[in-house]
Design a protein around this motif. Structure first.
Motif, PDB file in Angstrom:
ATOM      1  N   ILE B  83     -11.418 -29.926 -25.963  1.00  0.00           N
ATOM      2  CA  ILE B  83     -10.436 -29.615 -27.008  1.00  0.00           C
ATOM      3  C   ILE B  83      -9.707 -28.312 -26.659  1.00  0.00           C
ATOM      4  N   ALA B  84     -10.505 -27.321 -26.249  1.00  0.00           N
ATOM      5  CA  ALA B  84      -9.930 -26.006 -25.958  1.00  0.00           C
ATOM      6  C   ALA B  84      -8.939 -26.061 -24.799  1.00  0.00           C
ATOM      7  N   ALA B  85      -9.143 -27.006 -23.873  1.00  0.00           N
ATOM      8  CA  ALA B  85      -8.253 -27.110 -22.716  1.00  0.00           C
ATOM      9  C   ALA B  85      -6.905 -27.718 -23.078  1.00  0.00           C
ATOM     10  N   THR B  86      -6.833 -28.334 -24.255  1.00  0.00           N
ATOM     11  CA  THR B  86      -5.613 -29.067 -24.608  1.00  0.00           C
ATOM     12  C   THR B  86      -4.337 -28.207 -24.547  1.00  0.00           C
ATOM     13  N   PRO B  87      -4.307 -27.027 -25.232  1.00  0.00           N
ATOM     14  CA  PRO B  87      -3.054 -26.247 -25.175  1.00  0.00           C
ATOM     15  C   PRO B  87      -2.704 -25.794 -23.756  1.00  0.00           C
ATOM     16  N   VAL B  88      -3.738 -25.606 -22.906  1.00  0.00           N
ATOM     17  CA  VAL B  88      -3.473 -25.187 -21.521  1.00  0.00           C
ATOM     18  C   VAL B  88      -2.772 -26.306 -20.765  1.00  0.00           C
ATOM     19  N   LEU B  89      -3.262 -27.527 -20.920  1.00  0.00           N
ATOM     20  CA  LEU B  89      -2.728 -28.640 -20.124  1.00  0.00           C
ATOM     21  C   LEU B  89      -1.509 -29.293 -20.771  1.00  0.00           C
ATOM     22  N   LYS B  90      -1.455 -29.248 -22.128  1.00  0.00           N
ATOM     23  CA  LYS B  90      -0.348 -29.941 -22.799  1.00  0.00           C
ATOM     24  C   LYS B  90       0.724 -28.984 -23.297  1.00  0.00           C
ATOM     25  N   GLY B  91       0.407 -27.707 -23.348  1.00  0.00           N
ATOM     26  CA  GLY B  91       1.330 -26.750 -23.958  1.00  0.00           C
ATOM     27  C   GLY B  91       0.951 -26.538 -25.409  1.00  0.00           C
ATOM     28  N   ASP B  92       1.449 -25.440 -25.991  1.00  0.00           N
ATOM     29  CA  ASP B  92       1.014 -25.055 -27.327  1.00  0.00           C
ATOM     30  C   ASP B  92       1.469 -26.006 -28.422  1.00  0.00           C
ATOM     31  N   ASP B  93       2.481 -26.787 -28.144  1.00  0.00           N
ATOM     32  CA  ASP B  93       3.008 -27.677 -29.192  1.00  0.00           C
ATOM     33  C   ASP B  93       2.353 -29.059 -29.151  1.00  0.00           C
ATOM     34  N   PHE B  94       1.086 -29.083 -28.666  1.00  0.00           N
ATOM     35  CA  PHE B  94       0.416 -30.405 -28.553  1.00  0.00           C
ATOM     36  C   PHE B  94       0.173 -30.996 -29.939  1.00  0.00           C
ATOM     37  N   ASN B  95      -0.009 -32.302 -29.947  1.00  0.00           N
ATOM     38  CA  ASN B  95      -0.308 -32.972 -31.211  1.00  0.00           C
ATOM     39  C   ASN B  95      -1.751 -33.477 -31.192  1.00  0.00           C
ATOM     40  N   ALA B  96      -2.030 -34.465 -30.277  1.00  0.00           N
ATOM     41  CA  ALA B  96      -3.404 -34.981 -30.154  1.00  0.00           C
ATOM     42  C   ALA B  96      -4.154 -34.154 -29.120  1.00  0.00           C
ATOM     43  N   THR B  97      -5.462 -33.922 -29.347  1.00  0.00           N
ATOM     44  CA  THR B  97      -6.272 -33.226 -28.344  1.00  0.00           C
ATOM     45  C   THR B  97      -6.557 -34.186 -27.198  1.00  0.00           C
ATOM     46  N   ILE B  98      -6.967 -33.635 -26.052  1.00  0.00           N
ATOM     47  CA  ILE B  98      -7.237 -34.507 -24.897  1.00  0.00           C
ATOM     48  C   ILE B  98      -8.392 -35.483 -25.190  1.00  0.00           C
ATOM     49  N   PRO B  99      -9.561 -34.983 -25.662  1.00  0.00           N
ATOM     50  CA  PRO B  99     -10.656 -35.945 -25.866  1.00  0.00           C
ATOM     51  C   PRO B  99     -10.443 -36.862 -27.077  1.00  0.00           C
ATOM     52  N   GLY B 100      -9.725 -36.409 -28.080  1.00  0.00           N
ATOM     53  CA  GLY B 100      -9.510 -37.262 -29.261  1.00  0.00           C
ATOM     54  C   GLY B 100     -10.837 -37.653 -29.894  1.00  0.00           C
ATOM     55  N   PHE B 101     -10.982 -38.951 -30.148  1.00  0.00           N
ATOM     56  CA  PHE B 101     -12.199 -39.428 -30.817  1.00  0.00           C
ATOM     57  C   PHE B 101     -13.441 -39.356 -29.929  1.00  0.00           C
TER      58      PHE B 101
END
Lengths: 217, 370
Positions: B83-101
């Motif tokens: 989850i924490a890696a999401t803004p790094v890889l997707k940018g700060d304006d992400f919507n869904a987290t990488i792992p999701g469910f």
């Protein structure tokens, strides 16, 4: 003098077996076999061909109820007299349903035993008051359940006679009381057992009946 | 806690299936939304690592020994890190987290292993991580967090209940098996004792030696008492308010000085305690009457019948009967006596008591509504 009655004694207590065997032999009966458990009883029955099996219900191996059923299946003319110590009521009822025609508790006297064997061999039924009470209760429970063939219910006369047996009256006393013959009393009592055994079979084959596999009258 | 461990094993097996489903879901959704990534190759590496971890976790969680605190901590750490890696890889304006469910796997593992507390802690850590990365919380985010926070503890609580129920069931089964074995042993012992008592009675009955004859009589008495006790054992006590009439009659028949033979339907006959008590008292009076009028050597029979609406108790003796007119004269003389007390007791219960007497003996029939 006719042939002595041929008897098999089945009991797992050697002392008891010997005592019963001795008493029966002394009374002029022919004890053709003894067995200590259900397996021995079933193995020795075909060769010995006894007319009466004096059977303890609490035996190892196939129990008294199973032995009763199997022995009578092999030889329907044989008679089973249950000689039980504790009078486990359900076992007694099951044995009677399986075809036993006599029942005594072990505290019965030597004379009672000898008389019971003679009567069972002659085709009579030996009811104790306790057994009559159980059979009455069983028919009443069946009457409360789903209705079977009305031919398998007790008639009023049969119920009356069974009640008298349960109250300790002898066949002779019942015959005098109802002003009927001793033989008629005997027949009524036999009929109740026959119906009980029939009902047992009816329950076993209810599936078949429900599916219309029984023959029409 | 063998039962508890078995339940946990089964729950982890079920969880393995959940893990497979959420992993496939994660891979498919990320491939579908691959354009959202600022660093797609780093994302591929991370997702591959998550898939690999899932494979390991499924295998590791099949055995209780490998479900260690370290394993569960790592499981949750992977979820939080993803989850924490999401803004790094997707940018700060992400919507869904990488792992999701996919985080459900770790959450449920904690809930299964540490029950509601585990579910609550894991849910809280995941929620804090998720909310901490977002600028604003929209309705969907709130919904997810809400589900995490409520789902974790609830699943944990249910797992605990399941384990407790399994343990209770095992205990009950063990108790039942032990009781059954005790009954079987008692029956074998009783049967042996009964046989010996009956044998002693039989062998000694006709003996010329008075001492042996006496011994035989005593053995016979004890045999009857023991047999009656065994029958009473089978009777139910559904509470103090309800008594089994069959068992109570067995008691009085055995205890009475007369030789009484009892016939019952072979099943317990439950009646309200006070009613059963009155009936037994009336039967006792009947038996006392037999003893007084016929003698101590008289025999008596008691029959208990259960009809659809009534219970019928008959008490019969084989005495000479009551001479005609004696009862009537007794009533005329104002001596109500025993027979009226029997009648009174039964009529107070709303039943009837009828007396039949003649040369064949005397018989009371007590009919009591039930």
């Amino acid at each position: 003098m006719s042939e002595p009655i041929r008897i098999m004694v089945v009991d797992d207590h050697p002392m008891w077996r010997d005592a019963v065997e001795r008493d029966l032999a002394a009374a002029g009966y022919d004890v053709v076999a003894v067995a200590a458990d259900g397996h021995q009883a079933l193995a020795r029955f075909p060769a010995a061909r006894p007319q009466v099996v004096v059977l303890d219900l609490q035996i190892p191996g196939p129990n008294g109820v199973e032995v009763t059923a199997q022995v009578l299946q092999q030889d329907p003319s044989a008679r089973v007299l249950i000689l039980s110590a504790s009078g486990e009521q359900n076992d007694v009822l099951e044995a009677v349903k399986a075809g036993a025609t006599g029942y005594l508790v072990k505290s019965a006297s030597r004379e009672e035993l000898i008389d019971a064997v003679r009567r069972v061999a002659a085709g009579d039924t030996v009811f104790t008051p306790g057994l009559a009470g159980l059979v009455l209760g069983e028919f009443r429970r069946m009457a409360e359940g789903p209705a079977d063939d009305p031919r398998d219910e007790l008639t009023e006369r049969e119920t009356e006679i069974l009640k008298m047996v349960a109250k300790g009256m002898s066949y002779k006393q019942i015959a005098e009381r109802l002003v009927i013959s001793h033989r008629t009393v005997q027949n009524h009592v036999q009929n109740t057992l026959r119906k009980l055994q029939m009902n047992n079979r009816v329950q076993l084959t209810r599936w078949a009946i429900e599916h219309g596999l029984d023959d029409d009258e | 806690m063998r039962a508890g461990a078995a339940v946990e094993d089964r729950l982890f097996r079920a969880l393995a299936l959940v893990r497979v489903v959420v992993t496939i879901n994660m891979v498919v959704l990320n491939v579908y939304r691959r354009d959202n990534y600022d660093h797609p190759w780093a994302a591929v590496v991370l997702i591959a690592a998550l898939v690999a971890w899932t494979g390991y976790a499924i295998r590791a969680s099949t055995s209780a020994q490998r479900r260690t605190t370290t394993f569960l901590a790592l499981d949750l750490a992977w979820a939080i890190a993803a989850i924490a890696a999401t803004p790094v890889l997707k940018g700060d304006d992400f919507n869904a987290t990488i792992p999701g469910f996919w985080v459900m796997g770790a959450l449920l593992a904690w809930a299964i292993h540490w029950h509601w507390k585990g579910g609550l802690v894991a849910g809280a850590l995941l929620s804090i991580t998720d909310l901490g990365l977002r600028d604003g919380v929209d309705q969907a985010n709130y919904g997810n967090v809400f589900l995490l926070m409520i789902g974790g503890p609830i699943v944990g609580y249910m797992c605990e209940s399941l384990q407790r129920m399994a343990a209770e069931r095992d205990a009950a089964e063990r108790a039942a098996a032990a009781a059954e074995e005790r009954t079987r042993l008692a029956r074998a012992v009783h049967d042996g004792v009964l046989q010996v008592l009956a044998l002693v009675q039989r062998r000694g009955a006709g003996s010329a030696d008075a001492e042996i004859a006496d011994l035989a009589r005593l053995a016979g008495e004890q045999e009857r008492v023991l047999r009656s006790l065994i029958r009473q054992q089978g009777t139910v006590t559904t509470g103090p308010a309800v008594r089994d009439l069959a068992g109570m009659l067995e008691e009085i028949a055995t205890g009475h000085a007369l030789r009484v033979e009892l016939a019952t339907p072979g099943v317990p006959v439950p009646l309200p305690g006070d009613v059963a008590h009155e009936v037994v008292a009336a039967v006792g009076s009947c038996l006392d009457n037999v003893e007084t009028h016929v003698g101590p050597d008289a025999r008596a029979w008691v029959l208990l019948e259960v009809l659809p609406d009534t219970v019928v108790v008959s008490v019969r003796d084989d005495g000479p009967g009551i001479p005609p007119g004696r009862l009537e004269s007794a009533v005329r003389e104002g001596r109500l006596g025993v027979s009226e007390s029997i009648r009174g007791r039964i009529e107070d219960l709303g039943g009837t008591a009828t007396l039949d007497t003649g040369t064949h003996g005397t018989e009371w029939e007590l009919t009591i509504p039930r």
